[in-house]
Design an enzyme around this catalytic site. Structure first.
Site, PDB file in Angstrom:
ATOM      1  N   SER A 141       0.857  -1.186   0.000  1.00 33.22           N
ATOM      2  CA  SER A 141       0.000   0.000   0.000  1.00 33.22           C
ATOM      3  C   SER A 141       0.893   1.236   0.000  1.00 33.22           C
ATOM      4  O   SER A 141       1.917   1.276   0.699  1.00 33.22           O
ATOM      5  CB  SER A 141      -0.891   0.039   1.249  1.00 33.22           C
ATOM      6  OG  SER A 141      -1.530   1.304   1.353  1.00 33.22           O
ATOM      7  N   TYR A 155      -2.380  -1.003  10.126  1.00 34.97           N
ATOM      8  CA  TYR A 155      -2.534  -1.610   8.791  1.00 34.97           C
ATOM      9  C   TYR A 155      -1.354  -1.219   7.901  1.00 34.97           C
ATOM     10  O   TYR A 155      -0.747  -2.071   7.236  1.00 34.97           O
ATOM     11  CB  TYR A 155      -3.863  -1.142   8.186  1.00 34.97           C
ATOM     12  CG  TYR A 155      -3.999  -1.356   6.690  1.00 34.97           C
ATOM     13  CD1 TYR A 155      -4.164  -2.623   6.149  1.00 34.97           C
ATOM     14  CD2 TYR A 155      -3.966  -0.256   5.815  1.00 34.97           C
ATOM     15  CE1 TYR A 155      -4.289  -2.805   4.774  1.00 34.97           C
ATOM     16  CE2 TYR A 155      -4.094  -0.423   4.450  1.00 34.97           C
ATOM     17  CZ  TYR A 155      -4.256  -1.703   3.931  1.00 34.97           C
ATOM     18  OH  TYR A 155      -4.376  -1.870   2.564  1.00 34.97           O
TER      19      TYR A 155
HETATM   20  P1  NAP Z   1     -11.122  -6.123  -0.761  1.00 35.06           P
HETATM   21  O1  NAP Z   1     -12.053  -5.479  -1.716  1.00 35.06           O
HETATM   22  O2  NAP Z   1     -11.453  -6.079   0.699  1.00 35.06           O
HETATM   23  O3  NAP Z   1     -10.889  -7.667  -1.223  1.00 35.06           O
HETATM   24  C1  NAP Z   1     -10.102  -8.464  -0.393  1.00 35.06           C
HETATM   25  C2  NAP Z   1      -9.891  -9.816  -1.030  1.00 35.06           C
HETATM   26  O4  NAP Z   1      -9.045 -10.570  -0.142  1.00 35.06           O
HETATM   27  C3  NAP Z   1     -11.162 -10.622  -1.181  1.00 35.06           C
HETATM   28  O5  NAP Z   1     -11.036 -11.466  -2.296  1.00 35.06           O
HETATM   29  C4  NAP Z   1     -11.205 -11.428   0.118  1.00 35.06           C
HETATM   30  O6  NAP Z   1     -11.878 -12.677   0.006  1.00 35.06           O
HETATM   31  C5  NAP Z   1      -9.732 -11.729   0.296  1.00 35.06           C
HETATM   32  N1  NAP Z   1      -9.414 -11.998   1.685  1.00 35.06           N
HETATM   33  C6  NAP Z   1      -9.634 -11.208   2.760  1.00 35.06           C
HETATM   34  N2  NAP Z   1      -9.206 -11.820   3.877  1.00 35.06           N
HETATM   35  C7  NAP Z   1      -8.708 -13.020   3.482  1.00 35.06           C
HETATM   36  C8  NAP Z   1      -8.156 -14.113   4.178  1.00 35.06           C
HETATM   37  N3  NAP Z   1      -8.029 -14.108   5.521  1.00 35.06           N
HETATM   38  N4  NAP Z   1      -7.758 -15.196   3.476  1.00 35.06           N
HETATM   39  C9  NAP Z   1      -7.903 -15.226   2.117  1.00 35.06           C
HETATM   40  N5  NAP Z   1      -8.437 -14.225   1.414  1.00 35.06           N
HETATM   41  C10 NAP Z   1      -8.838 -13.143   2.091  1.00 35.06           C
HETATM   42  O7  NAP Z   1      -9.656  -5.494  -0.870  1.00 35.06           O
HETATM   43  P2  NAP Z   1      -8.956  -4.692  -2.091  1.00 35.06           P
HETATM   44  O8  NAP Z   1      -9.250  -3.260  -1.929  1.00 35.06           O
HETATM   45  O9  NAP Z   1      -9.247  -5.386  -3.369  1.00 35.06           O
HETATM   46  O10 NAP Z   1      -7.425  -4.891  -1.679  1.00 35.06           O
HETATM   47  C11 NAP Z   1      -6.568  -5.811  -2.336  1.00 35.06           C
HETATM   48  C12 NAP Z   1      -5.138  -5.528  -1.907  1.00 35.06           C
HETATM   49  O11 NAP Z   1      -4.812  -4.164  -2.218  1.00 35.06           O
HETATM   50  C13 NAP Z   1      -4.907  -5.667  -0.407  1.00 35.06           C
HETATM   51  O12 NAP Z   1      -3.617  -6.174  -0.182  1.00 35.06           O
HETATM   52  C14 NAP Z   1      -5.006  -4.247   0.093  1.00 35.06           C
HETATM   53  O13 NAP Z   1      -4.311  -4.066   1.308  1.00 35.06           O
HETATM   54  C15 NAP Z   1      -4.338  -3.510  -1.055  1.00 35.06           C
HETATM   55  N6  NAP Z   1      -4.661  -2.082  -1.150  1.00 35.06           N
HETATM   56  C16 NAP Z   1      -5.917  -1.649  -1.419  1.00 35.06           C
HETATM   57  C17 NAP Z   1      -6.144  -0.288  -1.522  1.00 35.06           C
HETATM   58  C18 NAP Z   1      -7.500   0.279  -1.829  1.00 35.06           C
HETATM   59  O14 NAP Z   1      -7.638   1.516  -1.784  1.00 35.06           O
HETATM   60  N7  NAP Z   1      -8.494  -0.533  -2.142  1.00 35.06           N
HETATM   61  C19 NAP Z   1      -5.095   0.626  -1.354  1.00 35.06           C
HETATM   62  C20 NAP Z   1      -3.828   0.144  -1.075  1.00 35.06           C
HETATM   63  C21 NAP Z   1      -3.612  -1.216  -0.989  1.00 35.06           C
HETATM   64  P3  NAP Z   1     -13.467 -12.817   0.419  1.00 35.06           P
HETATM   65  O15 NAP Z   1     -14.215 -12.186  -0.725  1.00 35.06           O
HETATM   66  O16 NAP Z   1     -13.688 -14.269   0.534  1.00 35.06           O
HETATM   67  O17 NAP Z   1     -13.632 -12.058   1.697  1.00 35.06           O
END
Ligand code: NAP
Length: 246
Positions: A141, A155
């Site tokens: 991130s 986080y």
């Molecule tokens: P998201 O919409 O919350 O999706 C999270 C994904 O991870 C879902 O497929 C979820 O599966 C899975 N997951 C959550 N907990 C898990 C666990 N314990 N074991 C296996 N799978 C798990 O998140 P996102 O925004 O797409 O984020 C993806 C990545 O980008 C993450 O590493 C996040 O930290 C990073 N990121 C995001 C942002 C942002 O602004 N969105 C910014 C910086 C970094 P389920 O559907 O089964 O729950």
């Protein structure tokens, strides 16, 4: 045109958001793809269907990244279903927003188990299967470099930990011609951080482009790093943040 034909990828947390976009984009480039998820079986099945519709193999594996045995099993099942593993994408993560003054031991442990220990154990399980040209790409991130909201501090600490993991593993696997890189998204429109959420306007104000990223923006960077064109890039950090950290 990036060609990942014949490559086998595992994307953790591929049922929705950025992970689903990465899985789909890798398949668009020709890879067969396994995804893990923790709870969303239906959505994971939809991602598998979409990938199969492109003529690629796909499999969804329920595997909680906080559970070491499940992480190991997810790699074994990927190898069984796809016939090997060339690309590991550590994407799954969770967030508990809370001030350091208030955060509980449970919240801290849960985030470190999924966001830090999960990628380490997934890499450990993947390493014996990866050959020269293999790839490990983790999703950190941009918040690891700049705290833009104090309730995110712990986080972001988990994401800072991935920076050392990334550098160390790049050194460890370089002699085998396996590259290891970290992609750091900025604000990206997903359920974790919706573009119409409470702090969305503040986040937009941090970007010279004045907008949120879309999951496909992050996926494009991952596909590039997975490709042969990125063979000489390792241990690096690529921000996909619309300039939020500039
Ligand atoms: P998201 O919409 O919350 O999706 C999270 C994904 O991870 C879902 O497929 C979820 O599966 C899975 N997951 C959550 N907990 C898990 C666990 N314990 N074991 C296996 N799978 C798990 O998140 P996102 O925004 O797409 O984020 C993806 C990545 O980008 C993450 O590493 C996040 O930290 C990073 N990121 C995001 C942002 C942002 O602004 N969105 C910014 C910086 C970094 P389920 O559907 O089964 O729950």
């Amino acid at each position: 045109m990036i060609d990942l034909n014949g490559k086998r990828a595992l994307v953790t947390g591929g049922s929705r958001g950025i992970g689903a976009a990465i899985a789909t984009a890798l398949a668009d480039a020709g890879a067969d793809v396994a995804i893990t998820y923790s709870g969303s079986a239906d959505r994971a099945a939809r991602v598998v269907k979409a990938i199969e519709a492109k003529g690629r193999k796909a499999v969804a594996i329920r595997a909680d990244s906080a559970d070491p045995a499940a992480v190991k099993r997810s790699v074994d099942e990927t190898v069984g279903a796809l016939g090997g593993l060339d690309i590991l994408v550590n994407n799954a993560a969770i967030v508990h927003y809370n001030l350091i003054a208030d955060i509980s031991a449970r919240e801290i442990d849960e985030m470190f188990a999924v966001n830090v220990r999960g990628p380490i154990l997934a890499a450990q399980a993947a390493i014996p299967h990866l050959k020269a040209g293999g790839r490990i790409i983790s999703i950190g991130s941009a918040g690891a470099d700049r705290i833009v909201g104090e309730p995110g501090s712990v986080y972001y600490m988990t994401k800072s930990a991935l920076q050392s993991f990334n550098r160390g593993l790049a050194r460890e696997l370089g002699p085998r011609d396996i590259t290891v890189n970290l992609v750091q998204p900025g604000s990206t429109n997903t359920e974790m951080n919706p573009a119409d959420g409470e702090a969305a306007d503040f986040q937009r104000s941090l970007s010279p482009l004045g907008r949120f990223g879309e999951p496909a923006d992050v996926a494009a960077a991952v596909v590039f790093l997975a490709s042969p064109a990125a063979r000489h890039i390792t241990g690096t950090i690529l921000n996909v943040d619309g300039g939020q950290m500039t």
